[in-house]
Design an enzyme around this catalytic site. Structure first.
Site, PDB file in Angstrom:
ATOM      1  N   GLY A  12       0.829  -1.209   0.000  1.00 21.88           N
ATOM      2  CA  GLY A  12       0.000   0.000   0.000  1.00 21.88           C
ATOM      3  C   GLY A  12       0.859   1.254   0.000  1.00 21.88           C
ATOM      4  O   GLY A  12       0.429   2.316   0.465  1.00 21.88           O
ATOM      5  N   GLN A  16      -1.912   6.970   1.414  1.00 22.98           N
ATOM      6  CA  GLN A  16      -1.522   8.137   2.222  1.00 22.98           C
ATOM      7  C   GLN A  16      -0.622   7.772   3.403  1.00 22.98           C
ATOM      8  O   GLN A  16       0.301   8.521   3.724  1.00 22.98           O
ATOM      9  CB  GLN A  16      -2.732   8.968   2.640  1.00 22.98           C
ATOM     10  CG  GLN A  16      -3.834   8.230   3.369  1.00 22.98           C
ATOM     11  CD  GLN A  16      -4.669   9.181   4.228  1.00 22.98           C
ATOM     12  OE1 GLN A  16      -4.409  10.379   4.257  1.00 22.98           O
ATOM     13  NE2 GLN A  16      -5.632   8.637   4.952  1.00 22.98           N
ATOM     14  N   ARG A  99     -19.560  -6.586   7.944  1.00 21.26           N
ATOM     15  CA  ARG A  99     -18.270  -6.936   8.536  1.00 21.26           C
ATOM     16  C   ARG A  99     -17.688  -8.214   7.911  1.00 21.26           C
ATOM     17  O   ARG A  99     -16.492  -8.301   7.648  1.00 21.26           O
ATOM     18  CB  ARG A  99     -18.468  -7.118  10.045  1.00 21.26           C
ATOM     19  CG  ARG A  99     -17.191  -7.130  10.783  1.00 21.26           C
ATOM     20  CD  ARG A  99     -17.404  -7.025  12.287  1.00 21.26           C
ATOM     21  NE  ARG A  99     -16.111  -6.948  12.937  1.00 21.26           N
ATOM     22  CZ  ARG A  99     -15.416  -5.836  13.053  1.00 21.26           C
ATOM     23  NH1 ARG A  99     -15.880  -4.709  12.586  1.00 21.26           N
ATOM     24  NH2 ARG A  99     -14.238  -5.845  13.644  1.00 21.26           N
ATOM     25  N   VAL A 130      -0.782  -3.146   9.520  1.00 22.58           N
ATOM     26  CA  VAL A 130      -1.398  -1.841   9.797  1.00 22.58           C
ATOM     27  C   VAL A 130      -2.817  -1.798   9.208  1.00 22.58           C
ATOM     28  O   VAL A 130      -3.743  -1.261   9.800  1.00 22.58           O
ATOM     29  CB  VAL A 130      -0.539  -0.699   9.205  1.00 22.58           C
ATOM     30  CG1 VAL A 130      -1.217   0.662   9.408  1.00 22.58           C
ATOM     31  CG2 VAL A 130       0.856  -0.693   9.818  1.00 22.58           C
ATOM     32  N   GLY A 131      -2.978  -2.391   8.035  1.00 20.54           N
ATOM     33  CA  GLY A 131      -4.265  -2.363   7.323  1.00 20.54           C
ATOM     34  C   GLY A 131      -5.357  -3.031   8.145  1.00 20.54           C
ATOM     35  O   GLY A 131      -5.145  -4.088   8.753  1.00 20.54           O
ATOM     36  N   ASP A 160      -3.157   3.937  18.952  1.00 22.76           N
ATOM     37  CA  ASP A 160      -4.099   4.049  20.079  1.00 22.76           C
ATOM     38  C   ASP A 160      -3.333   4.361  21.368  1.00 22.76           C
ATOM     39  O   ASP A 160      -3.750   5.183  22.181  1.00 22.76           O
ATOM     40  CB  ASP A 160      -4.881   2.740  20.242  1.00 22.76           C
ATOM     41  CG  ASP A 160      -5.495   2.303  18.931  1.00 22.76           C
ATOM     42  OD1 ASP A 160      -6.318   3.049  18.398  1.00 22.76           O
ATOM     43  OD2 ASP A 160      -5.127   1.226  18.413  1.00 22.76           O
ATOM     44  N   HIS A 188      -7.805  -3.543  17.801  1.00 18.39           N
ATOM     45  CA  HIS A 188      -7.728  -2.174  17.273  1.00 18.39           C
ATOM     46  C   HIS A 188      -9.095  -1.847  16.676  1.00 18.39           C
ATOM     47  O   HIS A 188      -9.320  -1.965  15.481  1.00 18.39           O
ATOM     48  CB  HIS A 188      -6.622  -2.057  16.218  1.00 18.39           C
ATOM     49  CG  HIS A 188      -6.690  -0.745  15.482  1.00 18.39           C
ATOM     50  ND1 HIS A 188      -6.431   0.457  16.084  1.00 18.39           N
ATOM     51  CD2 HIS A 188      -7.020  -0.448  14.208  1.00 18.39           C
ATOM     52  CE1 HIS A 188      -6.598   1.434  15.219  1.00 18.39           C
ATOM     53  NE2 HIS A 188      -6.962   0.917  14.061  1.00 18.39           N
TER      54      HIS A 188
END
Ligand code: NAX
Length: 336
Positions: A12, A16, A99, A130-131, A160, A188
């Protein structure tokens, strides 16, 4: 003389968070000023141009530590020889998506990426997911890579953690550097539990400092439940509503801190990371759950033996129940 370059793959990379990550990693902020890095930017075909543009800019920075940049849309190329992989690219949730659909779409990304890591990554590979949904995506990637020890897979809850540290410091009008021992437990997601029961401010128990600040233990407890916890858990939504797009630089900063503290160690300082449970605090084995951790010898170790009172236990249990449900969904999809 510099050591051999460390190969870091970022998926990715054209997005951003990728754009906020690459330049800091190349500048040595993740692995230190003595470690050259070779960057591999892994994208899907639609993202390749953005990653190629970032690669051109990386070249223009003439970073002394940057030993090379390659862009690919093939996981077997992108993960080839990777010492570290930051799995940032994921399928975002779109309007009307259930979901289970989200989990299924991401299983289709993280399963094959795990398999590619299994095949071509370096023996010492460490993988940060991270995704989103980050914890369960890490579980899926680990399941796709049976030849890689499971504990090499972690997921990001450092953002967090850092948000919780910053909110506590602001409430107490204390420098961030004075805050220690904050913990993020669980998933998360909105069910996460930001815990200050074992935290301190300039060496003093944070709960005592909060009681002074709010005029008693009950008022401090109400602030924690009604303001602090929701603020930390909903901060991502707050950023979207104010900035118009999701957290990027702060997420990249947290990912860099996560890997840095894992690789270089924390010298006993506690941070938070989602790691594969071996049953600590009653969390079912194999779930990727956030715990208080210390970084040592290139890995995270869960800090054990902290007391969880009834309310803390209930919050952790609720978040763990969500992780279990996500695992069940992914299992039923045949992705585990
Ligand atoms: P962007 O949409 O800006 O970028 C994602 C990039 O990933 C795109 O360039 C896309 O082409 C690429 N991509 C998609 N599928 C891919 C695949 N199979 N292989 C390689 N690349 C792929 O999203 P961005 O804002 O950078 O966020 C990335 C992820 O981080 C999202 O899933 C987001 O939810 C998650 N976050 C996680 C956080 C955490 O604390 N764990 C916080 C920030 C962020 O929300």
């Amino acid at each position: 003389m510099h050591p051999a370059p460390t190969t870091v793959t970022i998926t990715g990379a054209g997005g951003q968070i990728g754009y906020a990550l690459l330049f800091r990693i190349a500048a040595g902020e993740m692995l230190g000023p003595d470690r050259p890095v070779r960057l591999r930017l892994l994208e899907i075909p639609q993202g390749v141009k953005a990653a190629e543009g970032a690669a051109l800019e990386l070249q223009d920075c003439a970073f002394p530590l940057l030993a090379g940049v390659e862009v690919s849309d093939d996981p077997r190329v992108g993960f080839d020889g990777a010492d570290l992989a930051l799995l940032v690219g994921a399928r975002p949730r779109t309007a009307g998506m259930e979901r289970a659909d989200l989990l299924a779409a991401n299983a289709g990304i993280f399963g094959p990426q795990g398999a590619a890591l299994n095949e071509v990554a370096a023996d010492g590979i460490r993988v940060l997911t991270v995704g989103n949904p980050a914890n369960t995506n890490a579980l899926i990637a680990a399941a796709g890579a049976p030849g890689i020890p499971r504990d090499r897979f972690t997921a990001l809850t450092r953002l967090d953690h850092d948000r919780a540290v910053a909110q506590l410091a602001a409430a107490l009008d204390a420098p961030v550097a004075d805050i220690a021992g904050v913990a993020i437990w669980g998933n998360h997601s909105a069910t996460q539990f930001a815990d200050v029961a074992h935290a301190s401010v300039a060496g003093r128990p944070a709960l005592d400092a909060l009681a002074d600040r709010f005029g008693g233990a009950d008022a401090a407890s109400a602030w924690l439940d009604d303001v602090f916890l929701p603020r930390v858990a909903q901060r991502g939504a707050e950023i979207i509503s104010v900035r118009g797009s999701s957290s990027a630089a702060s997420a990249a900063n947290a990912a860099i801190a996560h890997v840095r503290d894992q690789v270089l160690g924390t010298g006993g300082r506690r941070v938070s990371a989602a790691v594969v449970s071996t049953g600590q605090y009653g969390v079912p084995e194999g779930l990727v759950c956030s715990f208080p951790v210390v970084g040592e010898s290139g890995d995270y170790r869960v800090v054990e033996g902290l007391d969880l009172d009834e309310r803390a236990r209930a919050r952790l249990d609720a978040s763990v129940a969500e992780l279990v449900a996500e695992r069940e969904t992914v299992r039923s999809l045949g992705a585990l």
